[in-house]
Write a protein that holds these residues in place. Sequence first.
Motif, PDB file in Angstrom:
ATOM      1  N   GLN A 543      -2.280  33.678 -17.088  1.00 45.48           N
ATOM      2  CA  GLN A 543      -2.509  32.301 -16.653  1.00 45.48           C
ATOM      3  C   GLN A 543      -3.697  32.295 -15.722  1.00 45.48           C
ATOM      4  OE1 GLN A 543       0.557  30.443 -14.308  1.00 45.48           O
ATOM      5  NE2 GLN A 543       0.022  28.401 -15.015  1.00 45.48           N
ATOM      6  N   VAL A 544      -4.691  31.501 -16.059  1.00 40.86           N
ATOM      7  CA  VAL A 544      -5.913  31.457 -15.257  1.00 40.86           C
ATOM      8  C   VAL A 544      -5.766  30.448 -14.133  1.00 40.86           C
ATOM      9  CG1 VAL A 544      -8.399  31.118 -15.313  1.00 40.86           C
ATOM     10  CG2 VAL A 544      -7.243  32.112 -17.290  1.00 40.86           C
ATOM     11  N   GLN A 545      -5.604  29.194 -14.464  1.00 36.34           N
ATOM     12  CA  GLN A 545      -5.442  28.118 -13.488  1.00 36.34           C
ATOM     13  C   GLN A 545      -4.786  26.933 -14.196  1.00 36.34           C
ATOM     14  OE1 GLN A 545      -9.338  27.007 -12.218  1.00 36.34           O
ATOM     15  NE2 GLN A 545     -10.044  26.424 -14.242  1.00 36.34           N
ATOM     16  N   PRO A 546      -4.086  26.048 -13.457  1.00 35.50           N
ATOM     17  CA  PRO A 546      -3.460  24.887 -14.102  1.00 35.50           C
ATOM     18  C   PRO A 546      -4.499  24.024 -14.811  1.00 35.50           C
ATOM     19  CG  PRO A 546      -2.644  25.181 -11.863  1.00 35.50           C
ATOM     20  CD  PRO A 546      -3.791  26.126 -12.012  1.00 35.50           C
ATOM     21  N   CYS A 547      -4.132  23.539 -15.991  1.00 35.43           N
ATOM     22  CA  CYS A 547      -5.067  22.734 -16.772  1.00 35.43           C
ATOM     23  C   CYS A 547      -5.139  21.287 -16.301  1.00 35.43           C
ATOM     24  CB  CYS A 547      -4.668  22.764 -18.251  1.00 35.43           C
ATOM     25  SG  CYS A 547      -4.892  24.375 -19.029  1.00 35.43           S
ATOM     26  N   GLY A 548      -4.092  20.775 -15.640  1.00 28.26           N
ATOM     27  CA  GLY A 548      -4.076  19.367 -15.286  1.00 28.26           C
ATOM     28  C   GLY A 548      -3.800  18.514 -16.524  1.00 28.26           C
ATOM     29  N   SER A 549      -4.071  17.232 -16.433  1.00 26.59           N
ATOM     30  CA  SER A 549      -3.839  16.314 -17.547  1.00 26.59           C
ATOM     31  C   SER A 549      -4.919  16.483 -18.603  1.00 26.59           C
ATOM     32  CB  SER A 549      -3.815  14.864 -17.045  1.00 26.59           C
ATOM     33  OG  SER A 549      -2.752  14.682 -16.120  1.00 26.59           O
ATOM     34  N   GLN A 550      -4.509  16.394 -19.890  1.00 17.43           N
ATOM     35  CA  GLN A 550      -5.440  16.554 -20.999  1.00 17.43           C
ATOM     36  C   GLN A 550      -5.134  15.516 -22.075  1.00 17.43           C
ATOM     37  OE1 GLN A 550      -4.662  20.861 -21.706  1.00 17.43           O
ATOM     38  NE2 GLN A 550      -6.878  21.020 -21.694  1.00 17.43           N
ATOM     39  N   TRP A 551      -6.162  15.243 -22.905  1.00 12.17           N
ATOM     40  CA  TRP A 551      -6.005  14.326 -24.033  1.00 12.17           C
ATOM     41  C   TRP A 551      -5.410  15.067 -25.215  1.00 12.17           C
ATOM     42  CZ3 TRP A 551      -6.259   9.356 -23.221  1.00 12.17           C
ATOM     43  CH2 TRP A 551      -7.099   8.833 -22.218  1.00 12.17           C
ATOM     44  N   TYR A 552      -4.410  14.464 -25.870  1.00 10.57           N
ATOM     45  CA  TYR A 552      -3.811  14.971 -27.093  1.00 10.57           C
ATOM     46  C   TYR A 552      -4.029  13.939 -28.196  1.00 10.57           C
ATOM     47  CZ  TYR A 552      -1.211  18.523 -24.449  1.00 10.57           C
ATOM     48  OH  TYR A 552      -0.853  19.576 -23.664  1.00 10.57           O
ATOM     49  N   LEU A 575      -1.422  13.530 -21.545  1.00 10.47           N
ATOM     50  CA  LEU A 575      -0.246  14.266 -21.097  1.00 10.47           C
ATOM     51  C   LEU A 575      -0.636  15.245 -19.993  1.00 10.47           C
ATOM     52  CD1 LEU A 575       1.333  15.149 -24.567  1.00 10.47           C
ATOM     53  CD2 LEU A 575       1.767  13.137 -23.138  1.00 10.47           C
ATOM     54  N   ASP A 576       0.286  15.463 -19.024  1.00  4.10           N
ATOM     55  CA  ASP A 576       0.012  16.416 -17.955  1.00  4.10           C
ATOM     56  C   ASP A 576       0.381  17.823 -18.409  1.00  4.10           C
ATOM     57  OD1 ASP A 576       2.926  15.464 -15.976  1.00  4.10           O
ATOM     58  OD2 ASP A 576       2.755  16.573 -17.841  1.00  4.10           O
ATOM     59  N   HIS A 578       2.923  19.495 -17.956  1.00  3.15           N
ATOM     60  CA  HIS A 578       4.301  19.615 -18.428  1.00  3.15           C
ATOM     61  C   HIS A 578       4.537  18.787 -19.681  1.00  3.15           C
ATOM     62  CE1 HIS A 578       5.166  21.731 -14.734  1.00  3.15           C
ATOM     63  NE2 HIS A 578       4.701  20.719 -14.029  1.00  3.15           N
ATOM     64  N   GLU A 579       3.443  18.292 -20.294  1.00  2.00           N
ATOM     65  CA  GLU A 579       3.482  17.481 -21.509  1.00  2.00           C
ATOM     66  C   GLU A 579       4.226  16.164 -21.305  1.00  2.00           C
ATOM     67  OE1 GLU A 579       3.140  21.184 -24.676  1.00  2.00           O
ATOM     68  OE2 GLU A 579       4.790  19.761 -24.851  1.00  2.00           O
ATOM     69  N   LEU A 580       4.076  15.599 -20.106  1.00  2.00           N
ATOM     70  CA  LEU A 580       4.603  14.273 -19.798  1.00  2.00           C
ATOM     71  C   LEU A 580       3.449  13.286 -19.713  1.00  2.00           C
ATOM     72  CD1 LEU A 580       7.212  15.237 -17.041  1.00  2.00           C
ATOM     73  CD2 LEU A 580       7.623  14.848 -19.485  1.00  2.00           C
ATOM     74  N   PHE A 581       3.754  11.979 -19.971  1.00  2.00           N
ATOM     75  CA  PHE A 581       2.696  10.975 -19.972  1.00  2.00           C
ATOM     76  C   PHE A 581       2.027  10.913 -18.605  1.00  2.00           C
ATOM     77  CE2 PHE A 581       2.697   8.966 -24.030  1.00  2.00           C
ATOM     78  CZ  PHE A 581       3.956   9.230 -24.567  1.00  2.00           C
ATOM     79  N   SER A 582       0.685  10.778 -18.640  1.00  2.17           N
ATOM     80  CA  SER A 582      -0.093  10.756 -17.410  1.00  2.17           C
ATOM     81  C   SER A 582      -1.215   9.740 -17.548  1.00  2.17           C
ATOM     82  CB  SER A 582      -0.665  12.151 -17.113  1.00  2.17           C
ATOM     83  OG  SER A 582      -1.553  12.108 -16.021  1.00  2.17           O
ATOM     84  N   THR A 583      -1.778   9.355 -16.407  1.00  2.00           N
ATOM     85  CA  THR A 583      -2.907   8.406 -16.404  1.00  2.00           C
ATOM     86  C   THR A 583      -4.136   9.004 -15.740  1.00  2.00           C
ATOM     87  OG1 THR A 583      -2.123   7.471 -14.305  1.00  2.00           O
ATOM     88  CG2 THR A 583      -1.360   6.420 -16.357  1.00  2.00           C
ATOM     89  N   THR A 584      -4.149  10.346 -15.573  1.00  2.00           N
ATOM     90  CA  THR A 584      -5.243  10.992 -14.820  1.00  2.00           C
ATOM     91  C   THR A 584      -6.225  11.727 -15.711  1.00  2.00           C
ATOM     92  OG1 THR A 584      -3.881  12.969 -14.485  1.00  2.00           O
ATOM     93  CG2 THR A 584      -3.793  11.255 -12.776  1.00  2.00           C
ATOM     94  N   CYS A 585      -6.192  11.489 -17.028  1.00  2.00           N
ATOM     95  CA  CYS A 585      -7.153  12.138 -17.919  1.00  2.00           C
ATOM     96  C   CYS A 585      -8.554  11.563 -17.680  1.00  2.00           C
ATOM     97  CB  CYS A 585      -6.756  11.948 -19.384  1.00  2.00           C
ATOM     98  SG  CYS A 585      -5.262  12.843 -19.840  1.00  2.00           S
ATOM     99  N   SER A 586      -9.561  12.402 -17.924  1.00  2.00           N
ATOM    100  CA  SER A 586     -10.947  11.977 -17.738  1.00  2.00           C
ATOM    101  C   SER A 586     -11.364  11.016 -18.837  1.00  2.00           C
ATOM    102  CB  SER A 586     -11.870  13.207 -17.746  1.00  2.00           C
ATOM    103  OG  SER A 586     -13.209  12.810 -17.737  1.00  2.00           O
TER     104      SER A 586
END
Length: 669
Positions: A543-552, A575-576, A578-586
């Motif tokens: 594991q390098v570093q947390p990925c944060g929220s990403q677009w799927y 999704l963040d 933990h694969e939960l809905f998020s609003t912080t994607c770029s």
Amino acid sequence: MYLLLRAVIAIWFLGVATRQEVIGIGKYPLQVHRMYRERVAEGLLGIWSQWSSWSECSRSCGGGISTQTRECRPRVEGRHKRKVSGGHCIGMYKRMHICNTQDCPPGSVDFRRVQCEAYNGKLFMGRAYTWEPFTDAGNECALNCRALGYRFYATLNNSVADGTSCRPSSKDRATRAICVGGMCKSVGCDGVIGSERRLDSCGVCGGNNSTCRVVSGLFTRPQLPLGYNLITQIPRAACNISISHLKPTRNYLALRRVDGTYVLNGNWAINWSGDYEAVGTKFVYRRDAGESIAAPGPLDQPIDLMLIYQQPNSGIKYQYQLPMSQADSMLFPPQEAPIAPPLINQPPDGLNIPSDGVPSGNNVDSYRWVGGEWSACSVTCGEGVQTRELVCRQEITADLIMTVAEGACLRPPAPHLQRTRACFLTPCSPNDANLGAPAWFYTEWSQQCSEGCGTGVQTRKVHCSGGQCDPSTRPEDSRACSSDKQCGPKWFSGAWTQCSAVCGWGRQSRAVVCVETIGGKQHIVPADSCQLNQRPDIEQDCQVQPCGSQWYTGEWATCSKPCGLGVQKRDLRCLDEHELFSTTCSEQKKPAVRRSCNAHPCTGEKEVIKTDASPVNDSNNPGEQAPADNTDNPDCTDVFPNCQLVVQARLCKYKYYRSSCCQACKNKA
């Protein structure tokens, strides 16, 4: 007269040169002397001009090249300055010198890496790559670079820039070599490229080892207290320092200044391999194939060589040079300084050692056991025990015998050299207070070493008889032992590769090989030679570093039109980790949700079939003509043979397709 004198001098020179070639001291081969003789006879030799000034250094730091050249000019003679030669000269027309050898500032990029990175983004075999140096290829002086993320390297230039460092040949004792004109050239200690001048063991350029004395030692005491132990103090002015373990070990070397601060591996923190500057020199520390320390010196103050003890010591070799006057004083070190013994050769077999452990006559044994003084009897009356230490003595000179580490004595102590013996005093009376006084008793050492090969441990039992014994006098219950038998093959693993993911969880791998040591050298053998159930893992999660929220994104839907430019859509989720809905994607990295498709024109069966019905405009698709809507007719039929595609493309909402594919759209509804 002048021509006659010149001819006589030339003939004399050729005679000397030829004689030197015959007796083996000539610098040039015989063919060169013959060529020179022919040139003189034919009047074809020219004359060299003066050397030019040294050119500007090719690098500002890290070692560059400065050159000097001269020209071969025709010889002219006589009043009329007539040319009498063709301008051919014998000798060098160019010479080079190394310059700006100081280290580059911290953080500077390696010179070879700079040359590789100059090709970043440039097309190679039709594709652009990012490059890094690759030094394991055959020719070091070619610009060999490896593509990052790929398992290949390429020669991007036939030669690296002049001044790039390279490895000298194993036969050359030069401490440095650089690339010049695509060839690896050794650099003499005088800084001249190709010079044969070398440092002698005293560090004198071109010297003959007469200005210093080599001090070398072998510290082999197997048992030490856990933690930091002083091996020796390397004195001020020492140079050409080298320190290493004799065998692989879990113990570590450390360097301590006289004020108690550490240069290397202090405070139970083990440093990485690298260069560490202190006490006027640079210490090169390596922990790859085996732990070692080297430094050119000279030291401007003494430094302590320490050992971080964790397991039985397998031996530490150290060596350095001292100026002659200072080296003489090192033969008689202060009594309190725990200086390790000098290196000594193994004595020949068959030496005569008498019962008291002292050699007789001229048969002086260098590795020798001597019994110390017996202690007082453990009791004041009756039967008790006396003990003594067995020490290893070495004869340095006829007048100097030193006590050295136990490991320096190759043979075990003779059976008659006992460490304990019984002592008998006057019989004790019943009221004697010393009856049964506490004393230490112990068994003989175990005959079997804990390891069948290499270094192990021997043990014995220790018993206190008669009450509470003094812990400070407790005899040792373990000691190091070694076997001449070679250890079998063992697993060796390489470094882990980079993680396959730039963030979150990924996988990484490493090379694992079976290695056998034969004659002090390591050889890779087949994997089944080692214990297969003990093979180290070759892959692991990372594991390098947390990925944060990403677009799927989902799969693209079917194209809206079979031809003539349609549209495809797909679903998008943020999704963040933990694969939960998020609003912080770029938003800048948001993928497209629509794209064009089937842009080819409609031909053959896919062409629009016109009917006699009057066309009407479809308000949902302006400008597109369609037949009358007859879906209310229960007997309506499909005009197109591929109306099922119209239904799948969701085109029934348009009047044109709803009329042309009446039955299909009606069934869909």
